[in-house]
Write a protein that holds these residues in place. Structure first.
Motif, PDB file in Angstrom:
ATOM      1  N   ILE A 296      53.592  59.764  45.412  1.00  9.98           N
ATOM      2  CA  ILE A 296      53.092  61.098  45.043  1.00  9.98           C
ATOM      3  C   ILE A 296      52.537  61.795  46.274  1.00  9.98           C
ATOM      4  O   ILE A 296      52.857  62.959  46.541  1.00  9.98           O
ATOM      5  N   MET A 297      51.733  61.085  47.032  1.00  7.15           N
ATOM      6  CA  MET A 297      51.110  61.693  48.209  1.00  7.15           C
ATOM      7  C   MET A 297      52.144  61.982  49.301  1.00  7.15           C
ATOM      8  O   MET A 297      52.150  63.060  49.886  1.00  7.15           O
TER       9      MET A 297
ATOM     10  N   LYS B 173      55.811  60.743  37.558  1.00  9.89           N
ATOM     11  CA  LYS B 173      55.044  59.613  38.089  1.00  9.89           C
ATOM     12  C   LYS B 173      53.687  59.476  37.389  1.00  9.89           C
ATOM     13  O   LYS B 173      53.233  58.363  37.107  1.00  9.89           O
ATOM     14  N   CYS B 174      53.034  60.593  37.086  1.00 10.88           N
ATOM     15  CA  CYS B 174      51.750  60.525  36.378  1.00 10.88           C
ATOM     16  C   CYS B 174      51.942  60.003  34.953  1.00 10.88           C
ATOM     17  O   CYS B 174      51.098  59.256  34.449  1.00 10.88           O
ATOM     18  N   GLU B 175      53.044  60.376  34.319  1.00 11.96           N
ATOM     19  CA  GLU B 175      53.336  59.842  32.981  1.00 11.96           C
ATOM     20  C   GLU B 175      53.530  58.330  33.039  1.00 11.96           C
ATOM     21  O   GLU B 175      53.061  57.604  32.164  1.00 11.96           O
ATOM     22  N   LEU B 176      54.211  57.858  34.064  1.00 13.38           N
ATOM     23  CA  LEU B 176      54.406  56.423  34.244  1.00 13.38           C
ATOM     24  C   LEU B 176      53.072  55.724  34.475  1.00 13.38           C
ATOM     25  O   LEU B 176      52.774  54.706  33.835  1.00 13.38           O
ATOM     26  N   LEU B 177      52.253  56.281  35.343  1.00 13.59           N
ATOM     27  CA  LEU B 177      50.934  55.694  35.601  1.00 13.59           C
ATOM     28  C   LEU B 177      50.068  55.705  34.336  1.00 13.59           C
ATOM     29  O   LEU B 177      49.368  54.729  34.052  1.00 13.59           O
ATOM     30  N   GLU B 178      50.130  56.789  33.589  1.00 18.13           N
ATOM     31  CA  GLU B 178      49.383  56.886  32.328  1.00 18.13           C
ATOM     32  C   GLU B 178      49.805  55.757  31.387  1.00 18.13           C
ATOM     33  O   GLU B 178      48.964  55.129  30.748  1.00 18.13           O
TER      34      GLU B 178
END
Length: 121
Positions: free
Chosen positions: A17-18, A45-50
């Protein structure tokens, strides 16, 4: 025990992400690129991390124990929520309540509290 593997995967996703955050010297172009990034790659990616944090239940991101992956996720969440991620609104992270809860939980870990206290002095 798969926690070290999960920790490594979470670290890779956060680093992606960064590292893949669009940059441009032209602020209008940067704004456009970042808005597209937030709706596409970053959202995915945030959905995966969530989902990883949700699957960990009452533990931390990679399992029951606190890890460096939790610190990385806390930093990402706090950076976005504080408005320090240019052209991505701080409310963006509201769509990821498990990540936000994890970031708050990390603040309660003794070593993190001690560190935060030491840098406030």
């Amino acid at each position: 025990p798969l926690e070290p593997v999960k920790c490594d995967e979470i670290m890779d996703i956060g680093a992606d992400i960064m590292a893949k955050t669009p940059q441009s010297k032209d602020q209008e172009e940067k704004k456009k690129l970042r808005e597209e990034f937030a709706k596409g790659f970053m959202k995915e990616k945030c959905e995966l991390l969530e989902s990883y944090v949700a699957a960990a239940g009452d533990g931390f991101s990679a399992g029951k124990d606190f890890s460096i992956a939790d610190i990385l996720l806390q930093g990402l969440v706090n950076m976005v929520k504080s408005g320090n991620f240019d052209f991505i609104d701080g409310s963006y992270m509201d769509a990821y309540p498990k990540l936000c809860a994890l970031a708050a939980k990390v603040d309660t870990v003794d070593v993190i509290k001690k560190y935060n206290d030491s840098i406030k002095k």
